[in-house]
Design an enzyme around this catalytic site. Structure first.
Site, PDB file in Angstrom:
ATOM      1  N   CYS A 193       4.964 -23.614 -14.509  1.00  0.00           N
ATOM      2  CA  CYS A 193       5.483 -24.691 -13.375  1.00  0.00           C
ATOM      3  C   CYS A 193       4.198 -25.487 -13.082  1.00  0.00           C
ATOM      4  CB  CYS A 193       6.143 -23.887 -12.401  1.00  0.00           C
ATOM      5  SG  CYS A 193       6.866 -24.932 -10.935  1.00  0.00           S
ATOM      6  N   ASP A 240      16.403 -27.162 -17.032  1.00  0.00           N
ATOM      7  CA  ASP A 240      15.750 -27.559 -16.100  1.00  0.00           C
ATOM      8  C   ASP A 240      15.685 -28.987 -16.002  1.00  0.00           C
ATOM      9  OD1 ASP A 240      13.594 -27.965 -14.364  1.00  0.00           O
ATOM     10  OD2 ASP A 240      12.116 -26.834 -15.401  1.00  0.00           O
ATOM     11  N   HIS A 271      14.556 -23.071 -15.208  1.00  0.00           N
ATOM     12  CA  HIS A 271      13.229 -23.180 -14.726  1.00  0.00           C
ATOM     13  C   HIS A 271      12.727 -21.859 -14.353  1.00  0.00           C
ATOM     14  CE1 HIS A 271       9.571 -25.235 -13.367  1.00  0.00           C
ATOM     15  NE2 HIS A 271       9.497 -24.463 -12.471  1.00  0.00           N
TER      16      HIS A 271
END
Length: 302
Positions: A193, A240, A271
């Protein structure tokens, strides 16, 4: 509408699509806790169910732990690294095999999500140690006292930091790690991330970085892409849409600059699919992404 039974949910597919999207917005700062609960309640039957959903989707570090913190096979320590261009000092968690073999070890920088160095990322560092690497995991929250032990508080703290200085902290940590006792100077980076974005950034800043492996991370400034010398292994989650929207432009910049890269988009997963502390974890996709990650690390560092 009947109340949604969060207790019966075992994976991301068990949650309504809209709820997963709201949770992603919450995790990344587009919604506060109350905003998530209020909007989620409309999709799961009420506030009680919404509160249960939030608890179910939030990390459970004990459940997801793979390598215990006291595992005798791993030697761990914490070091303070000067970061004059960043926040002054950055503290890092270091994990390496407890039994020293012949010679020094290659180093993998492990970059965390937008909550600082939480137990999950420390666990990832220990996993890499058992694969024969020295893992160095900096904590961007060092200047605010370090990871506070609470994900909501960590997220709030992280949002107050200067992103450019965070990047400098990771650059400083990587430069330091290259010369640490026990390091053989060979360096790679991975991250998740926000940390995926850091892995991309380090690829543009460190000409001797051998591999960068971002998991669902944002691209670096596209004008800096030609500086990349590392081999890139880029992991995206198929569902995502927020992060994946940046891929076409990143791909075009990589292709134009002739960068050596591989990209994998894991269809049908969320995600955070590699994070085994939440229901967004996808065991099959995570195992495949991790095996590809280790293959590149071994090929470029060992």
């Amino acid at each position: 509408m009947t109340d949604f039974d969060a207790g019966a949910a075992t994976g991301a597919a068990d949650f309504p699509r809209k709820v997963l999207d709201l949770f992603d917005a919450y995790v990344h700062g587009a919604l506060d806790r109350r905003g998530f609960l209020n909007q989620c309640a409309a999709h799961v039957g009420g506030m009680v169910s919404a509160t249960a959903v939030l608890a179910a989707l939030s990390p459970d570090f004990a459940r997801g732990q793979v390598i215990p913190a006291d595992d005798a096979r791993v030697a761990t320590s914490r070091i303070d690294i000067p970061s004059p261009q960043g926040h002054g000092t950055v503290r890092a968690y270091v994990a390496r095999p407890a039994t020293k073999g012949d010679g020094d070890l290659p180093v993998v920088i492990v970059a965390h999500e937008n909550r600082g160095l939480n137990p999950h990322i420390e666990d990832v560092a220990r996993r890499l140690a058992l694969e024969g690497f020295m893992a160095v995991a900096p904590d961007a929250l060092t200047t605010l006292g370090g990871y506070p032990g609470d994900e909501d508080k960590a997220r709030e703290m992280f949002a107050t930091l200067d992103r450019a200085k965070i990047g400098e902290d990771f650059v400083a940590a990587a430069n330091h790690a290259r010369t640490m006792p026990g390091s053989n100077g060979k360096l790679a980076a991975t991250g998740f991330c926000f940390g995926g974005g850091i892995a991309n950034l380090l690829a543009t800043r460190l000409p001797d970085l051998r591999a960068a492996i971002p998991f669902y991370g944002s691209p670096p400034p596209l004008e800096d892409v030609p500086a990349i010398k590392a081999q890139l292994l880029i992991h995206y989650a198929g569902n995502d849409t927020r992060v994946n929207a940046s891929w076409p432009d990143y791909k075009a910049a990589l292709d134009k600059a002739g960068i050596d890269y591989q990209v994998f988009i894991y269809e049908g997963v969320e995600h955070g699919f590699n994070n085994d502390t939440t229901p967004r974890f996808d065991k099959e996709a995570a195992a495949l992404a991790w095996s590809r990650t280790l293959e590149l690390l071994r090929r470029t560092l060992i």
